[in-house]
Enzyme design. Structure first.
Site, PDB file in Angstrom:
ATOM      1  N   TYR A 130       1.866   1.168  13.541  1.00  0.00           N
ATOM      2  CA  TYR A 130       2.649   1.966  12.819  1.00  0.00           C
ATOM      3  C   TYR A 130       2.171   3.466  12.983  1.00  0.00           C
ATOM      4  O   TYR A 130       1.088   3.647  13.294  1.00  0.00           O
ATOM      5  CB  TYR A 130       2.589   1.615  11.545  1.00  0.00           C
ATOM      6  CG  TYR A 130       1.311   1.608  10.669  1.00  0.00           C
ATOM      7  CD1 TYR A 130       0.978   2.130   9.708  1.00  0.00           C
ATOM      8  CD2 TYR A 130       0.477   0.409  10.925  1.00  0.00           C
ATOM      9  CE1 TYR A 130      -0.350   2.240   9.256  1.00  0.00           C
ATOM     10  CE2 TYR A 130      -0.434   0.123  10.352  1.00  0.00           C
ATOM     11  CZ  TYR A 130      -1.132   1.315   9.378  1.00  0.00           C
ATOM     12  OH  TYR A 130      -2.319   0.946   8.696  1.00  0.00           O
ATOM     13  N   LYS A 134       5.983   6.100   7.301  1.00  0.00           N
ATOM     14  CA  LYS A 134       5.668   5.470   8.531  1.00  0.00           C
ATOM     15  C   LYS A 134       6.791   4.778   9.538  1.00  0.00           C
ATOM     16  O   LYS A 134       7.973   4.875   8.807  1.00  0.00           O
ATOM     17  CB  LYS A 134       4.903   4.213   7.859  1.00  0.00           C
ATOM     18  CG  LYS A 134       3.578   4.395   7.280  1.00  0.00           C
ATOM     19  CD  LYS A 134       3.084   3.439   6.556  1.00  0.00           C
ATOM     20  CE  LYS A 134       1.934   3.703   5.619  1.00  0.00           C
ATOM     21  NZ  LYS A 134       1.447   2.388   4.762  1.00  0.00           N
ATOM     22  N   HIS A 144       0.866  -1.366   0.006  1.00  0.00           N
ATOM     23  CA  HIS A 144       0.212   0.040   0.036  1.00  0.00           C
ATOM     24  C   HIS A 144       0.879   1.424  -0.033  1.00  0.00           C
ATOM     25  O   HIS A 144       1.968   1.323   0.612  1.00  0.00           O
ATOM     26  CB  HIS A 144      -0.725   0.274   1.380  1.00  0.00           C
ATOM     27  CG  HIS A 144      -1.744  -1.139   1.341  1.00  0.00           C
ATOM     28  ND1 HIS A 144      -2.186  -1.871   2.573  1.00  0.00           N
ATOM     29  CD2 HIS A 144      -2.571  -1.865   0.513  1.00  0.00           C
ATOM     30  CE1 HIS A 144      -2.982  -2.657   2.422  1.00  0.00           C
ATOM     31  NE2 HIS A 144      -3.006  -2.868   1.086  1.00  0.00           N
ATOM     32  N   ASP A 182      -6.630  -6.027  -2.184  1.00  0.00           N
ATOM     33  CA  ASP A 182      -5.232  -6.224  -2.266  1.00  0.00           C
ATOM     34  C   ASP A 182      -5.012  -7.275  -3.418  1.00  0.00           C
ATOM     35  O   ASP A 182      -4.176  -7.184  -3.900  1.00  0.00           O
ATOM     36  CB  ASP A 182      -4.809  -6.689  -1.156  1.00  0.00           C
ATOM     37  CG  ASP A 182      -4.458  -5.606   0.122  1.00  0.00           C
ATOM     38  OD1 ASP A 182      -4.793  -4.480  -0.236  1.00  0.00           O
ATOM     39  OD2 ASP A 182      -4.120  -6.068   1.229  1.00  0.00           O
TER      40      ASP A 182
END
Length: 181
Positions: free
Chosen positions: A132, A72, A62, A170
């Site tokens: 995250y 991140k 992603h 996905d």
């Protein structure tokens, strides 16, 4: 905290100091000033996310585009994952290259992923908790990705295809050749 830049410029592996004794352990999982000083950056994290997944769950690859791109800082609170990042910065000397790192509750390793990277992870133990921080807010319209088994990327996910649990979203992500930032 020990910080090591990876082969993908701007992507860092962080190893926090772990203090153990008979009661257990203590780590400072994030200190904004120490983090920015160690990386020589000015990152302001604005959103924390957490997911719990079973063994075999693959999330990714992603990324968000445009003004909603995200850096991140990722880690595992419980369990183990194979964490994968892909450099999508067209002017980068490592454009199209990826990095795979095992993150676990035992090794306490963290990865800083700069903007311009795709990110995904494969859960290697049941009941894994993945956490995250993001430096930008999530925006559904800016979300996209690259299919996990893209032939050009050649990522070794360490499990066979029949062991993977992947969302329908996905499974229909585009190829690396068709990505756009």
């Amino acid at each position: 905290m020990v910080v090591k830049e990876t082969k993908l410029k701007g992507c860092f592996i962080l190893q926090p100091q772990v203090f153990k004794d008979k009661r257990g352990y203590f780590i400072e999982s994030h200190n904004q000033k120490a983090f920015n000083d160690a990386l020589g950056l000015e990152i302001d994290f604005v959103q924390d996310n957490e997911s719990q997944s079973s063994k075999g769950v693959l999330r990714g690859l992603h990324y968000q585009v445009g003004d909603y791109a995200q850096a991140k800082l990722v880690r595992v609170i419980k369990g183990k994952v194979l964490d994968v990042v892909v450099d999508l910065r067209p002017k980068s000397p490592t454009f199209g290259e990826h990095l795979s790192v095992e993150l676990s509750d035992k090794n306490k390793t963290q990865i800083f992923i700069p903007r311009g990277f795709a990110h995904g992870f494969l859960v290697l133990e049941d009941e894994t908790i993945f956490s995250y921080k993001c430096d930008n807010f999530y925006n559904k319209e800016a979300e996209t990705g690259i299919i996990y088994n893209d032939e050009d990327l050649g990522i070794d996910w360490k499990l066979s295809k029949n062991e993977l649990i992947i969302s329908n979203k996905d499974l229909v992500l585009p190829s690396f050749k068709s990505f756009k930032l």
